[in-house]
Write a protein that holds these residues in place. Structure first.
Motif, PDB file in Angstrom:
ATOM      1  N   ALA A  35      73.041 -53.692   6.961  1.00 17.02           N
ATOM      2  CA  ALA A  35      74.105 -52.790   7.399  1.00 17.02           C
ATOM      3  C   ALA A  35      73.652 -51.960   8.599  1.00 17.02           C
ATOM      4  CB  ALA A  35      74.539 -51.881   6.254  1.00 17.02           C
ATOM      5  N   LEU A  36      72.400 -51.509   8.548  1.00 11.98           N
ATOM      6  CA  LEU A  36      71.855 -50.737   9.674  1.00 11.98           C
ATOM      7  C   LEU A  36      71.737 -51.605  10.925  1.00 11.98           C
ATOM      8  CD1 LEU A  36      69.203 -48.719   7.653  1.00 11.98           C
ATOM      9  CD2 LEU A  36      70.974 -47.690   9.097  1.00 11.98           C
ATOM     10  N   GLU A  37      71.349 -52.870  10.740  1.00  7.82           N
ATOM     11  CA  GLU A  37      71.252 -53.785  11.885  1.00  7.82           C
ATOM     12  C   GLU A  37      72.641 -54.053  12.477  1.00  7.82           C
ATOM     13  OE1 GLU A  37      69.379 -57.347  10.489  1.00  7.82           O
ATOM     14  OE2 GLU A  37      67.519 -56.312   9.933  1.00  7.82           O
ATOM     15  N   LYS A  38      73.614 -54.193  11.615  1.00  7.50           N
ATOM     16  CA  LYS A  38      74.961 -54.572  12.071  1.00  7.50           C
ATOM     17  C   LYS A  38      75.712 -53.404  12.701  1.00  7.50           C
ATOM     18  CE  LYS A  38      79.214 -56.828  10.516  1.00  7.50           C
ATOM     19  NZ  LYS A  38      79.792 -57.780   9.564  1.00  7.50           N
ATOM     20  N   TRP A  39      75.658 -52.234  12.058  1.00  4.39           N
ATOM     21  CA  TRP A  39      76.482 -51.108  12.510  1.00  4.39           C
ATOM     22  C   TRP A  39      75.678 -49.984  13.157  1.00  4.39           C
ATOM     23  CZ3 TRP A  39      78.028 -52.868   7.321  1.00  4.39           C
ATOM     24  CH2 TRP A  39      79.190 -53.642   7.355  1.00  4.39           C
ATOM     25  N   GLY A  40      74.351 -50.063  13.089  1.00  2.07           N
ATOM     26  CA  GLY A  40      73.527 -48.985  13.626  1.00  2.07           C
ATOM     27  C   GLY A  40      73.523 -47.787  12.690  1.00  2.07           C
ATOM     28  N   ALA A  41      72.653 -46.832  12.990  1.00  2.00           N
ATOM     29  CA  ALA A  41      72.561 -45.615  12.174  1.00  2.00           C
ATOM     30  C   ALA A  41      73.618 -44.595  12.638  1.00  2.00           C
ATOM     31  CB  ALA A  41      71.163 -45.027  12.288  1.00  2.00           C
ATOM     32  N   PRO A  42      74.081 -43.742  11.719  1.00  2.00           N
ATOM     33  CA  PRO A  42      73.735 -43.734  10.294  1.00  2.00           C
ATOM     34  C   PRO A  42      74.631 -44.652   9.466  1.00  2.00           C
ATOM     35  CG  PRO A  42      75.117 -41.844  10.780  1.00  2.00           C
ATOM     36  CD  PRO A  42      74.933 -42.579  12.092  1.00  2.00           C
ATOM     37  N   VAL A  43      74.042 -45.199   8.408  1.00  2.00           N
ATOM     38  CA  VAL A  43      74.800 -45.858   7.353  1.00  2.00           C
ATOM     39  C   VAL A  43      74.647 -44.994   6.112  1.00  2.00           C
ATOM     40  CG1 VAL A  43      74.819 -47.821   5.755  1.00  2.00           C
ATOM     41  CG2 VAL A  43      74.652 -48.222   8.221  1.00  2.00           C
ATOM     42  N   TYR A  44      75.761 -44.674   5.480  1.00  2.00           N
ATOM     43  CA  TYR A  44      75.715 -43.814   4.293  1.00  2.00           C
ATOM     44  C   TYR A  44      75.513 -44.660   3.032  1.00  2.00           C
ATOM     45  CZ  TYR A  44      76.947 -39.772   7.058  1.00  2.00           C
ATOM     46  OH  TYR A  44      76.900 -38.754   7.978  1.00  2.00           O
ATOM     47  N   VAL A  45      74.804 -44.122   2.083  1.00  2.00           N
ATOM     48  CA  VAL A  45      74.570 -44.808   0.806  1.00  2.00           C
ATOM     49  C   VAL A  45      74.933 -43.836  -0.315  1.00  2.00           C
ATOM     50  CG1 VAL A  45      72.921 -46.049  -0.638  1.00  2.00           C
ATOM     51  CG2 VAL A  45      72.650 -46.079   1.858  1.00  2.00           C
TER      52      VAL A  45
END
Length: 323
Positions: A35-45
């Motif tokens: 998810a981080l590779e696809k959308w970049g940071a930040p990704v929320y969890v």
């Protein structure tokens, strides 16, 4: 054999196998990384992706932001649901807010959700054997309307349980319980309600069972058992209990090598070592290295089975790989 100077006292390390990451944990971590590779940071969890501080801290450094509730997430960033599963209301709310979300629920937890729904659709009242407040239990109970599932935590609660119709009763379990404790609860439940419907296949997951069996295999030989895992990790806590029950003279749950109290090693010649299903292997290696600095270490694997389970990633984060 050990390459440590012979003047150090000897220590045999019985290394449990299987140990450490299970397929569900590995998949959940990969989902956050992809998810981080696809959308970049930040990704929320939403909630800790797995119950291990080292894993969570590494993902934080990559750009993951951990929150407890969906309301803490902005609508313009992706959110990942943890491996423990979430109530149905959570993805429904994410969809209502038009958020991108990825469900990292372990497929074996999802299996329990499906079973609970199947029993409910068949008009049955459901007993969930598990620990109150654990996110997996919250997620499973949240699959159905309030009152559809009754939580049973130990044998003593069965005597007071009064189902609406004893002839229409089924049970499911949390996936990370003690195999032996759960068998005791199930036996008591079946003794009182002979017609209770069991899971189609046992709910306690293969990884929990295998790690407990490995600890049982070495427990009686261990002067000391160390279980690497977080205090929030249900399956890791169970490994300490299983080890003591199997005959280990002492057993402790540790986050990492830094948490070792070397006074525990007084008179210890045989150390049992394992790791919970959410603990990375480098933590195991670090504990062995710490032991090598103080003892002439001989490592003996104790393998009860081999695991080859792999769970596919959700298409939304695997598409780039498939392309």
């Amino acid at each position: 054999m050990s390459d440590v100077p012979s003047h150090l006292p000897p220590l045999t390390v019985l290394l449990a196998a299987p140990r450490g990451f299970c397929a569900g944990v590995d998949r959940a971590i990969q989902i956050v990384e992809r998810a981080l590779e696809k959308w970049g940071a930040p990704v929320y969890v939403r909630h800790e992706i797995v119950h291990n501080k080292h894993v969570v801290d590494r993902l934080k450094n990559l750009g993951a932001v951990f929150v407890e509730e969906l309301s803490e997430c902005p609508t313009d960033r992706p959110v990942v649901f943890s491996a423990h599963g979430v109530p149905k209301s959570v993805p429904q709310e994410a969809a209502r807010r038009e958020m991108i979300y990825v469900d990292a629920t372990c497929p074996l937890v999802s299996k329990v959700h499906v079973e609970a729904q199947r029993h409910f659709d068949a008009g049955k009242e459901i007993v969930l054997i598990g620990h109150a407040g654990h996110p997996e239990v919250v997620g499973t109970m949240g699959q159905l309307p309030d009152g559809a599932i009754t939580l049973i935590q130990d044998v003593s609660e069965i005597a007071d349980f009064a189902p609406k119709d004893p002839a229409k009763l089924a049970f499911v379990t949390q996936t990370t319980l003690s195999v032996d404790d759960t068998a005791e609860i199930v036996a008591a439940l079946q003794a009182r309600f002979p017609n209770v419907s069991p899971p189609h296949k046992e709910d306690i997951c293969y990884a929990t069972t295998n790690r407990q069996e490995a600890v049982k295999a070495l427990g009686a030989q261990a002067d000391l058992l160390l279980v690497i895992g977080s205090k929030t990790s249900s399956n890791s806590i169970r490994l300490v209990e299983v080890g003591l029950r199997a005959g280990a003279k002492a057993a402790y749950l540790i986050d990492d090598a830094q948490a070792i109290d070397w006074a525990w090693f007084e008179g210890v010649r045989t150390l049992g070592l394992t790791a919970g299903a959410s603990a990375p292997e480098d933590l195991v290696e670090a504990v062995i290295a710490a032991c090598r600095s103080r003892f002439a270490v001989s490592v003996q694997p104790v393998e009860v089975t081999r695991e080859d389970v792999i769970f596919k990633l959700p298409r939304v984060v695997s598409q780039a790989e498939d392309a």
